[in-house]
Enzyme design. Structure first.
Site, PDB file in Angstrom:
ATOM      1  N   ILE A 142       5.964  -7.498   6.819  1.00 60.31           N
ATOM      2  CA  ILE A 142       6.367  -8.769   7.598  1.00 60.31           C
ATOM      3  C   ILE A 142       5.772 -10.111   7.073  1.00 60.31           C
ATOM      4  O   ILE A 142       6.263 -11.166   6.809  1.00 60.31           O
ATOM      5  CB  ILE A 142       5.688  -8.792   9.146  1.00 60.31           C
ATOM      6  CG1 ILE A 142       6.002  -9.797   9.972  1.00 60.31           C
ATOM      7  CG2 ILE A 142       4.220  -8.915   9.196  1.00 60.31           C
ATOM      8  CD1 ILE A 142       7.491  -9.431  10.503  1.00 60.31           C
ATOM      9  N   ASP A 143       4.669  -9.993   6.110  1.00 62.43           N
ATOM     10  CA  ASP A 143       4.098 -11.086   5.235  1.00 62.43           C
ATOM     11  C   ASP A 143       4.812 -11.694   4.094  1.00 62.43           C
ATOM     12  O   ASP A 143       4.545 -12.584   3.757  1.00 62.43           O
ATOM     13  CB  ASP A 143       2.786 -10.639   4.979  1.00 62.43           C
ATOM     14  CG  ASP A 143       1.655 -10.515   6.224  1.00 62.43           C
ATOM     15  OD1 ASP A 143       2.014 -10.656   7.020  1.00 62.43           O
ATOM     16  OD2 ASP A 143       0.593  -9.933   5.673  1.00 62.43           O
ATOM     17  N   GLY A 146       1.006  -1.229  -0.062  1.00 59.26           N
ATOM     18  CA  GLY A 146       0.077  -0.038   0.157  1.00 59.26           C
ATOM     19  C   GLY A 146       0.726   1.059  -0.166  1.00 59.26           C
ATOM     20  O   GLY A 146       0.679   2.246  -0.752  1.00 59.26           O
TER      21      GLY A 146
END
Ligand SMILES: Nc1ncnc2c1ncn2[C@@H]1O[C@H](COP(=O)(O)OP(=O)(O)OP(=O)(O)O)[C@@H](O)[C@H]1O
Ligand SMILES: O=P(O)(O)OC[C@H]1O[C@](O)(CO)[C@@H](O)[C@@H]1O
Ligand SMILES: [Mg+2]
EC number: 2.7.1.11
Length: 518
Positions: free
Chosen positions: A260-261, A232
């Site tokens: 983090i993903d 984003g």
């Protein structure tokens, strides 16, 4: 299709040799060229001859914008690193603009050369005088281990390598540009921040207003903008860069991908990911210790991962204590043959305990169905997930207590924020340093609208659009997922008559059009 070849003097300028804009002018569609040439083979040979054989057939460069694209008269200066002690004995201080990094390194003899990115690093010329730089740094989106290291190293890199001393911190994410005062950042101010988790500059979701942000950049006389954040945030950075270009401002916009993903495309891995996987081991270990000590113990650990199950997958692979890993990309089912209940029962009979790792984005359809929940979004427009952890725990309890099937001992552990609110480990710290220094070199060299990151272990400058156009997800058809299945020996949850393509995430978008759960 006829080839409209520009005049040779234009073609033979070294800086034009590899630009996609040039490929466009030659009727090439740069991005799909490697797979689908839009011109005939004969024409491509003509083109290769014209380019002094520097561009082989199938070679594609994902160029990044440069300030001189819209400010052709911008002066350049010798890079002050020429006189830097740090680089004094480096064999090749500067990276040539023609040094590129290949996106795909496993190839066949006859494959086209494929997509390449500019190699990151210091350039011979810079487009800013050190004492005229006014840089700013902003952090947006969720937390991630290592953000503070990136902030620290941008500040120190600018100061120690390029003699820049005017560096501002924008507080609280994008909205901080227009709603908060700035912080002054010096090497001394940021000296210790890498030892702490979180972000020294604080963060937020939502609040991206391109016009207001660029007005503010202009009003404050900022000419380098470093934007640390996820998909984003990078979309927001692209809009800022576009607006800066529209206004003709000499402002370099550099993105540092953070998530983090690990859901950002193109780059090998996002910073903080390894730290998070390591921290997840503690939760998995706790679950294992608990369930090993009781009869028919079932441990469930929920880990982050909205649309991408990388944390769960790598934490499982690392641990060896996990019996089953559930991720958003791999639909699963509970009842019946080869379902989750059957698998749990089997493992309980075999081992007396079972550990399940579930990514937060897994099985969302199930939870939605049972809760009749309406879709909610966060301030950035991300779908707010329903809580799979308690839902799954309850379903398992119900199943085993029904008709007194089997007495079980279920322990549910949710370390969600614990894995991202910690400082980065040693290897992530080094990684963050490279990212920060690459971003600084790129901005000083006049590149803009770019993001930095390792591609096949080499740091590269990547156009922002390339990292935002798709989400990086676990591909069930790749070897890594097979390795996990081979390691846990869990069911794959798709029957052999089912088309693998239907569950790989390649044929449907996990974000907008979730998979169907049978
Ligand atoms: N499409 C978009 N265009 C402009 N700005 C955006 C866009 N999407 C998100 N943003 C802005 O980027 C910032 C961060 O976005 P978001 O909350 O989605 O986190 P992110 O950067 O994706 O990080 P993560 O998902 O890893 O936490 C927010 O301020 C949001 O307003
Ligand atoms: O609760 P927050 O801070 O909005 O963030 C939660 C989300 O952020 C992420 O960590 C991505 O940054 C997701 O894994 C998670 O769903
Ligand atoms: Mg995101």
């Amino acid at each position: 299709m006829d080839l409209a070849i520009p005049s040779p003097p234009f073609l033979f300028k070294p800086q034009n040799l590899l630009r996609p804009s040039l490929l466009h002018s030659l009727n090439f569609e740069s991005r799909v060229f490697a797979k689908k040439p839009l011109i005939s083979r004969q024409n491509s040979r003509i083109r290769a001859q014209f380019l002094d054989q520097k561009v082989d057939e199938g070679f594609v460069l994902e160029d990044v914008p440069h300030l001189t694209n819209f400010l052709p008269d911008l002066p350049s200066y010798p890079n002050p690193l020429q006189k830097s002690q740090a680089y004094a004995i480096v064999k090749k201080t500067f990276v040539s603009p023609e040094d590129v990094v290949a996106k795909t390194i496993v190839v066949q003899k006859d494959s086209p050369r494929g997509v390449h990115f500019h190699r990151a690093g210091p350039r011979e010329k810079v487009y800013f005088k050190s004492d005229e730089v006014r840089a700013c740094i902003v952090t947006c989106g969720g937390l991630c281990p290592g953000i503070n290291t990136v902030i620290r190293e941008i500040v120190c890199g600018l100061n120690y390598m390029y003699g820049v001393s005017d560096i501002l911190g924008i507080e609280g994410g994008y909205r901080g540009f227009y709603s908060k005062n700035t912080l002054t950042l010096t090497p001394k101010v940021v000296n210790d921040i890498h030892k702490r988790g979180g972000t020294f500059l604080r963060t937020s979701r939502g609040g991206h207003d391109t016009q207001k942000i660029v007005d503010n950049i202009q009003d404050r006389g900022i000419n380098q903008v470093y934007i640390i954040g996820g998909d984003g945030t990078q979309r927001g950075a692209a809009l800022i860069y576009k607006e800066v270009e529209k206004r003709g401002l000499p402002v370099a916009v550099a993105g540092v991908p953070k998530t983090i993903d690990n859901d950002i495309a193109v780059i090998d891995k996002s910073f903080g990911f390894d730290t998070a996987v390591e921290e997840a081991q503690r939760a998995i270990n706790a679950a294992h210790v608990e369930v090993e000590s009781v009869e028919n113990g079932i441990g469930i650990v929920k880990l982050m991962g909205r649309y991408s199950g990388f944390i769960a997958m790598f934490a499982t692979l690392a641990s060896r204590d996990v019996d089953c890993c559930l991720i958003p990309e791999s639909p699963f089912y509970l009842e019946g043959r080869d379902g989750l209940f059957e698998f749990i029962e089997l493992r309980l009979k075999e081992n007396g305990h079972v550990v399940i790792v579930v990514a937060e984005g897994a099985g969302q359809e199930y939870v939605a169905q049972s809760m009749l929940a309406s879709e909610r979004k966060d301030e950035s427009g991300n779908r707010l997930l329903l809580d799979i952890g308690p839902w799954l725990s309850q379903k398992i309890k119900d199943h085993f207590t029904e008709d007194n099937k089997m007495p079980i001992n279920l322990k549910y552990i949710d370390p969600t924020y614990m894995i991202r609110a910690i400082p980065s480990n040693a290897s992530d710290n080094i990684y963050c340093t490279l990212l920060a220094q690459s971003a600084v070199h790129g901005a000083m060299a006049g590149y803009t609208g770019f993001t930095v990151g390792p591609v096949n272990s080499r740091h590269a400058y990547i156009p922002i659009a390339r990292v935002t156009e798709r989400t990086n997800t676990v591909k069930l058809t790749d070897r890594m997922w097979a390795r996990l299945l081979a390691s846990t020996n869990q069911p794959s949850f798709f029957s052999s008559d089912e088309s693998v393509q239907e569950v790989t995430g390649e044929t449907f978008d996990m974000i907008n059009n979730k998979s169907t759960f049978t």
